[in-house]
Write a protein that holds these residues in place. Structure first.
Motif, PDB file in Angstrom:
ATOM      1  N   GLY A 276       0.814  -1.209   0.000  1.00  0.00           N
ATOM      2  CA  GLY A 276       0.000   0.000   0.000  1.00  0.00           C
ATOM      3  C   GLY A 276       0.846   1.256   0.000  1.00  0.00           C
ATOM      4  N   LEU A 277       0.304   2.299  -0.627  1.00  0.00           N
ATOM      5  CA  LEU A 277       0.939   3.613  -0.666  1.00  0.00           C
ATOM      6  C   LEU A 277      -0.065   4.649  -0.184  1.00  0.00           C
ATOM      7  CD1 LEU A 277       3.219   5.548  -1.475  1.00  0.00           C
ATOM      8  CD2 LEU A 277       2.262   5.569  -3.787  1.00  0.00           C
ATOM      9  N   ILE A 278       0.328   5.440   0.810  1.00  0.00           N
ATOM     10  CA  ILE A 278      -0.511   6.493   1.375  1.00  0.00           C
ATOM     11  C   ILE A 278       0.191   7.817   1.133  1.00  0.00           C
ATOM     12  CG2 ILE A 278      -1.633   7.372   3.447  1.00  0.00           C
ATOM     13  CD1 ILE A 278      -1.542   4.549   4.588  1.00  0.00           C
ATOM     14  N   GLY A 279      -0.474   8.742   0.440  1.00  0.00           N
ATOM     15  CA  GLY A 279       0.138  10.014   0.097  1.00  0.00           C
ATOM     16  C   GLY A 279      -0.751  11.187   0.419  1.00  0.00           C
ATOM     17  N   GLY A 280      -0.141  12.356   0.533  1.00  0.00           N
ATOM     18  CA  GLY A 280      -0.881  13.581   0.807  1.00  0.00           C
ATOM     19  C   GLY A 280       0.022  14.619   1.439  1.00  0.00           C
ATOM     20  N   VAL A 281      -0.344  15.873   1.292  1.00  0.00           N
ATOM     21  CA  VAL A 281       0.466  16.948   1.839  1.00  0.00           C
ATOM     22  C   VAL A 281       0.359  16.962   3.355  1.00  0.00           C
ATOM     23  CG1 VAL A 281       0.199  18.335  -0.246  1.00  0.00           C
ATOM     24  CG2 VAL A 281      -1.389  18.638   1.664  1.00  0.00           C
ATOM     25  N   ALA A 282       1.264  17.717   3.986  1.00  0.00           N
ATOM     26  CA  ALA A 282       1.210  17.859   5.436  1.00  0.00           C
ATOM     27  C   ALA A 282      -0.097  18.521   5.844  1.00  0.00           C
ATOM     28  CB  ALA A 282       2.398  18.695   5.919  1.00  0.00           C
ATOM     29  N   ARG A 427      -3.733   2.250  -3.234  1.00  0.00           N
ATOM     30  CA  ARG A 427      -3.302   3.648  -3.205  1.00  0.00           C
ATOM     31  C   ARG A 427      -4.358   4.463  -2.459  1.00  0.00           C
ATOM     32  NH1 ARG A 427       0.460   4.660  -7.432  1.00  0.00           N
ATOM     33  NH2 ARG A 427       1.431   2.669  -7.987  1.00  0.00           N
ATOM     34  N   VAL A 428      -3.920   5.203  -1.455  1.00  0.00           N
ATOM     35  CA  VAL A 428      -4.797   6.081  -0.685  1.00  0.00           C
ATOM     36  C   VAL A 428      -4.250   7.494  -0.818  1.00  0.00           C
ATOM     37  CG1 VAL A 428      -5.817   6.603   1.550  1.00  0.00           C
ATOM     38  CG2 VAL A 428      -5.342   4.221   0.920  1.00  0.00           C
ATOM     39  N   SER A 429      -5.013   8.367  -1.428  1.00  0.00           N
ATOM     40  CA  SER A 429      -4.560   9.740  -1.666  1.00  0.00           C
ATOM     41  C   SER A 429      -5.388  10.703  -0.826  1.00  0.00           C
ATOM     42  CB  SER A 429      -4.671  10.108  -3.149  1.00  0.00           C
ATOM     43  OG  SER A 429      -4.285  11.454  -3.346  1.00  0.00           O
ATOM     44  N   PHE A 430      -4.730  11.354   0.113  1.00  0.00           N
ATOM     45  CA  PHE A 430      -5.334  12.483   0.804  1.00  0.00           C
ATOM     46  C   PHE A 430      -5.100  13.745  -0.040  1.00  0.00           C
ATOM     47  CE2 PHE A 430      -4.801   9.234   3.977  1.00  0.00           C
ATOM     48  CZ  PHE A 430      -5.897   9.385   4.811  1.00  0.00           C
ATOM     49  N   ARG A 431      -5.431  14.890   0.484  1.00  0.00           N
ATOM     50  CA  ARG A 431      -5.346  16.114  -0.331  1.00  0.00           C
ATOM     51  C   ARG A 431      -3.915  16.365  -0.786  1.00  0.00           C
ATOM     52  NH1 ARG A 431      -4.209  21.375   0.718  1.00  0.00           N
ATOM     53  NH2 ARG A 431      -4.004  20.947   2.957  1.00  0.00           N
ATOM     54  N   VAL A 432      -3.790  16.744  -2.056  1.00  0.00           N
ATOM     55  CA  VAL A 432      -2.505  17.147  -2.624  1.00  0.00           C
ATOM     56  C   VAL A 432      -2.602  18.603  -3.054  1.00  0.00           C
ATOM     57  CG1 VAL A 432      -1.930  14.813  -3.362  1.00  0.00           C
ATOM     58  CG2 VAL A 432      -3.151  16.320  -4.921  1.00  0.00           C
ATOM     59  N   ARG A 433      -1.445  19.246  -3.185  1.00  0.00           N
ATOM     60  CA  ARG A 433      -1.444  20.667  -3.509  1.00  0.00           C
ATOM     61  C   ARG A 433      -1.504  20.906  -5.012  1.00  0.00           C
ATOM     62  NH1 ARG A 433      -0.418  24.288   0.083  1.00  0.00           N
ATOM     63  NH2 ARG A 433       0.684  22.757   1.360  1.00  0.00           N
ATOM     64  N   GLU A 434      -0.830  20.069  -5.781  1.00  0.00           N
ATOM     65  CA  GLU A 434      -0.740  20.258  -7.224  1.00  0.00           C
ATOM     66  C   GLU A 434      -1.451  19.126  -7.947  1.00  0.00           C
ATOM     67  OE1 GLU A 434       3.278  20.733  -8.376  1.00  0.00           O
ATOM     68  OE2 GLU A 434       3.737  22.265  -6.873  1.00  0.00           O
ATOM     69  N   ARG A 435      -2.003  19.460  -9.093  1.00  0.00           N
ATOM     70  CA  ARG A 435      -2.753  18.468  -9.865  1.00  0.00           C
ATOM     71  C   ARG A 435      -1.876  17.297 -10.293  1.00  0.00           C
ATOM     72  NH1 ARG A 435      -7.515  20.610 -12.360  1.00  0.00           N
ATOM     73  NH2 ARG A 435      -7.143  19.272 -14.158  1.00  0.00           N
ATOM     74  N   LYS A 436      -0.617  17.581 -10.617  1.00  0.00           N
ATOM     75  CA  LYS A 436       0.244  16.504 -11.101  1.00  0.00           C
ATOM     76  C   LYS A 436       0.555  15.480 -10.015  1.00  0.00           C
ATOM     77  CE  LYS A 436       4.418  19.266 -10.271  1.00  0.00           C
ATOM     78  NZ  LYS A 436       5.611  19.869 -10.904  1.00  0.00           N
ATOM     79  N   TRP A 451     -10.018  11.450 -10.912  1.00  0.00           N
ATOM     80  CA  TRP A 451      -9.536  11.305  -9.532  1.00  0.00           C
ATOM     81  C   TRP A 451      -8.913  12.643  -9.114  1.00  0.00           C
ATOM     82  CZ3 TRP A 451      -9.805   6.455  -6.952  1.00  0.00           C
ATOM     83  CH2 TRP A 451     -10.311   5.414  -7.733  1.00  0.00           C
ATOM     84  N   HIS A 452      -9.735  13.538  -8.608  1.00  0.00           N
ATOM     85  CA  HIS A 452      -9.318  14.908  -8.320  1.00  0.00           C
ATOM     86  C   HIS A 452      -8.991  15.061  -6.836  1.00  0.00           C
ATOM     87  CE1 HIS A 452     -11.709  16.289 -12.121  1.00  0.00           C
ATOM     88  NE2 HIS A 452     -10.572  15.672 -12.418  1.00  0.00           N
ATOM     89  N   ALA A 453      -7.865  14.518  -6.423  1.00  0.00           N
ATOM     90  CA  ALA A 453      -7.468  14.617  -5.016  1.00  0.00           C
ATOM     91  C   ALA A 453      -7.091  16.041  -4.633  1.00  0.00           C
ATOM     92  CB  ALA A 453      -6.300  13.670  -4.735  1.00  0.00           C
ATOM     93  N   HIS A 454      -6.797  16.880  -5.604  1.00  0.00           N
ATOM     94  CA  HIS A 454      -6.449  18.272  -5.293  1.00  0.00           C
ATOM     95  C   HIS A 454      -7.667  19.093  -4.886  1.00  0.00           C
ATOM     96  CE1 HIS A 454      -7.712  18.143  -9.487  1.00  0.00           C
ATOM     97  NE2 HIS A 454      -8.001  19.425  -9.400  1.00  0.00           N
ATOM     98  N   THR A 455      -8.867  18.563  -5.054  1.00  0.00           N
ATOM     99  CA  THR A 455     -10.079  19.286  -4.663  1.00  0.00           C
ATOM    100  C   THR A 455     -10.597  18.861  -3.291  1.00  0.00           C
ATOM    101  OG1 THR A 455     -11.534  17.672  -5.760  1.00  0.00           O
ATOM    102  CG2 THR A 455     -10.734  19.525  -7.086  1.00  0.00           C
ATOM    103  N   LEU A 456      -9.954  17.900  -2.629  1.00  0.00           N
ATOM    104  CA  LEU A 456     -10.371  17.497  -1.284  1.00  0.00           C
ATOM    105  C   LEU A 456     -10.185  18.686  -0.343  1.00  0.00           C
ATOM    106  CD1 LEU A 456      -8.740  13.955  -1.171  1.00  0.00           C
ATOM    107  CD2 LEU A 456     -11.106  14.530  -1.697  1.00  0.00           C
ATOM    108  N   ASN A 457     -11.211  18.992   0.431  1.00  0.00           N
ATOM    109  CA  ASN A 457     -11.231  20.270   1.142  1.00  0.00           C
ATOM    110  C   ASN A 457     -11.240  20.157   2.657  1.00  0.00           C
ATOM    111  OD1 ASN A 457     -13.770  19.219   1.433  1.00  0.00           O
ATOM    112  ND2 ASN A 457     -14.837  20.882   0.403  1.00  0.00           N
ATOM    113  N   LYS A 461     -10.145  13.558   4.392  1.00  0.00           N
ATOM    114  CA  LYS A 461     -10.815  13.129   3.161  1.00  0.00           C
ATOM    115  C   LYS A 461      -9.787  12.485   2.232  1.00  0.00           C
ATOM    116  CE  LYS A 461     -14.665  16.410   3.112  1.00  0.00           C
ATOM    117  NZ  LYS A 461     -15.410  17.388   2.299  1.00  0.00           N
ATOM    118  N   PHE A 462     -10.188  11.393   1.593  1.00  0.00           N
ATOM    119  CA  PHE A 462      -9.242  10.687   0.729  1.00  0.00           C
ATOM    120  C   PHE A 462      -9.968  10.008  -0.415  1.00  0.00           C
ATOM    121  CE2 PHE A 462     -10.577   7.566   3.894  1.00  0.00           C
ATOM    122  CZ  PHE A 462     -10.769   6.422   3.154  1.00  0.00           C
ATOM    123  N   LEU A 463      -9.184   9.634  -1.415  1.00  0.00           N
ATOM    124  CA  LEU A 463      -9.640   8.805  -2.528  1.00  0.00           C
ATOM    125  C   LEU A 463      -8.924   7.468  -2.428  1.00  0.00           C
ATOM    126  CD1 LEU A 463      -9.590  11.362  -5.490  1.00  0.00           C
ATOM    127  CD2 LEU A 463     -11.563  10.617  -4.163  1.00  0.00           C
TER     128      LEU A 463
END
Length: 595
Positions: A276-282, A427-436, A451-457, A461-463
């Motif tokens: 598993g991979l868990i990602g997201g900004v601080a 893959r678990v994606s929390f909010r990211v800052r950049e679309r890429k 899969w718009h993880a950059h819009t998580l507010n 919240k995760f995808l």
């Protein structure tokens, strides 16, 4: 025509030509009134019912006034059926069924009296008017009715909306109102695809007048290319944090629940034989997601957990009593990963000798899960570990050695030069800052697929992307407070399993530099260990243990050694009759040796 023209002039009428811009003539007043009555039919339903009752009462009194007992009996039966079986016709709540029964009983009773006595008899007209207004109030304020009316009007206006947003030709097939909003199924025109609809999501939000981020677009269950499902939220079900209800699994073979989706279904994912991979900004809630995962893993009796936290244990130290090993320095991380590779090689050799293909987790042969927080720190501080993590990612699945990595941006540099990221099934994606960054965490092309993880507010919240989750659905991870983490770790600490003998021997051989090729003889217990040596500390704690024994986590903390080392020494002392296991996970020296 000339004759008709002379008649028109004789009566003072003159022929007229109307010149306009191809616009239709104004509608007649009766058409406008009828259109308004139809448009507001839901709001006017109580008045329509009152009118129908008045007409029906007048007709029945004039034609069949003796029918009033039958009307009263039929009304009573019908009201009882609505109260008892109303759920089968859409009255899901008890209050709705009771309201429908009261309205039916009141209307039927008034009709029976009007049939017998006449509509204008005594207070019957006033009773009808007052009753209609009183019973209309719950109907007018009902949330689901108002939502359904609003959705019906929006669906009626969909052809104009579709024309304005570039989806001309698409049409509504069905719509359903639920707790949080509504969802509808649409058919697309020829040449239109789901990707075209995903690109139009901001335009759809503007056309429907919703708040930003309220529209979701999914493929339909039949997965047809010319269909899509639109979900619109009136209120955000994930606006507030959701407390953790407790472990959802007792074995690693069951899917782990990370949190609820927006439709209140559980976001469950299987981690057995999957990395598993868990990602997201601080600040995106990544640590909260790790806590949910740890809370479930520690409840499993067939999982041994190793962890690497190079932030000196800031994140994973609260779970230390449930961890078999915790590495907080680069040197400890190198040793831990080297031992993990030795474990998977020894297990592979064991399975080959037994003629088996996979390692089936059990309390006496547990799976091994390695949780690495801030994987990028490991790549920077101990780059030589990349070979071991790559080997675990490629070969660990069959032998139930699982790698779960968390990081902010899983770039190729951060994940090492190997194939670690490509081997991550979950893959678990929390909010990211950049679309890429969406493609970095979830995989190439996922951003364009919706899969718009950059819009998580909101934090948490995760995808979730996994073999069983291939559509972008928002979820929110459960919240574990510090008190909950402490209580959960204390509850599960004494029931943690230990590694199997095959893995323990492999670790000891790896630490001794012998390689996992043979089984070393049992090392004798030294008669006089030097002061403050781990063996000396272990023996002092065992001899000073209370009657119910000392927990193994206390022995691990006092000696500074790993659980496999502790259990190996305990077995040696137990074989010699020097110590005894009082209860599961609690040991003490026997009386004669304690003296």
């Amino acid at each position: 025509m000339r004759r008709h023209a002379r008649k028109m002039r004789r009566h003072g009428l003159q022929p007229m030509i109307v010149i306009n811009h191809d616009e239709a003539l104004p509608d007649l007043a009766v058409v406008l009134v009828g259109r308004a009555l139809w448009r507001y039919r839901s709001e006017m339903a109580p008045l329509y019912l009152m009118a129908v009752l008045a007409v029906a009462g007048a007709v029945l009194h004039a034609v069949h006034p003796q029918w009033w007992p039958y009307l009263l009996a039929g009304t009573t039966l019908f009201a009882w059926v609505l109260a008892v079986f109303g759920a089968r016709v859409g009255l899901s709540r008890r209050g709705e069924r009771l309201y429908a029964a009261v309205v039916a009983m009141g209307a039927g009773s008034w009709l029976a009296v009007a049939t017998a006595l006449a509509v204008g008899y005594g207070p019957l007209p006033q009773t009808l008017a007052v009753g209609a207004v009183v019973l209309a109030v719950p109907w007018w304020v009902h949330r689901r009715r108002r939502a359904k009316v609003r959705v019906d009007r929006q669906m009626a206006a969909w052809p104009e909306i579709a024309q304005s947003i570039g989806l001309a030709g698409s049409r509504v097939q069905s719509a359903v109102v639920d707790v949080w909003g509504w969802r509808a199924r649409f058919a697309l025109a020829r040449g239109q695809t789901l990707q075209d609809v995903v690109a139009k999501v901001p335009a759809i939000e503007s056309a429907l007048g919703t708040f930003r981020g309220a529209v979701r677009v999914y493929p339909t269950r039949d997965d047809k290319a010319n269909r899509f499902e639109l979900r619109v939220l009136d209120t955000d079900p994930h606006a507030d944090a959701i407390p953790w209800p407790g472990p959802s699994v007792r074995t690693i073979g069951d899917p782990i629940e990370l949190g609820p989706f927006e439709d209140a279904t559980a976001a469950r994912v299987l981690f057995l034989r999957r990395h598993g991979l868990i990602g997201g900004v601080a600040g995106s809630g990544k640590s909260g997601g790790i806590n949910v995962l740890m809370g479930n893993l520690t409840a499993c009796a067939d999982v041994v957990i190793w962890a690497i936290d190079l932030k000196r244990g800031m994140e994973l130290q609260p779970w230390a009593s449930c961890l078999d090993r915790l590495a907080t320095t680069p040197e400890q991380a190198r040793t831990l990963l080297r031992d993990a590779v030795a474990v998977l090689e020894a297990r592979a050799a064991f399975l080959a000798a037994k003629g088996r293909r996979v390692w089936e987790p059990a309390p006496d042969m547990p799976a091994l899960v390695i949780v690495i927080d801030e994987f990028a720190e490991l790549a920077d501080d101990a780059p030589e570990c990349a070979t071991d993590t790559d080997s675990i990612a490629r070969r660990g699945r069959a032998v139930a050695v699982t790698l779960i990595a968390a990081t902010q941006r899983p770039t190729q540099k951060a994940m090492g030069k190997g194939a670690v990221r490509s081997q991550m099934d979950v893959r678990v994606s929390f909010r990211v800052r950049e679309r890429k960054d969406v493609d970095l965490i979830l995989g190439q092309g996922m951003l364009n697929a919706g899969w718009h993880a950059h819009t998580l507010n909101a934090p948490g919240k995760f995808l979730l992307s996994a073999p069983e989750h291939d559509t972008p659905r928002r979820a929110r991870a459960y919240l574990l407070t510090d008190e909950t983490v402490t209580a959960t770790a204390r509850q599960h600490a004494e029931n943690r399993p230990t590694l199997d003998p095959v893995s323990i021997r492999a670790i000891e051989e790896a630490q001794a530099g012998l390689g996992a090729v043979s089984t070393p003889p049992t090392a004798p217990v030294p008669d006089g260990p030097p002061p403050d040596a781990p063996e000396d500390v272990l023996w002092r704690m065992l001899t000073a243990a209370p009657d119910d024994g000392t927990p193994v986590p206390h022995l691990v903390k006092a000696t500074g050694m790993s659980r496999p080392w502790i259990y190996q020494r305990l077995r040696e002392h137990a074989d010699a009759g020097r110590v005894a296991q009082i209860t599961r996970g609690r040991w003490r020296a026997t009386d004669e040796h304690a003296q």
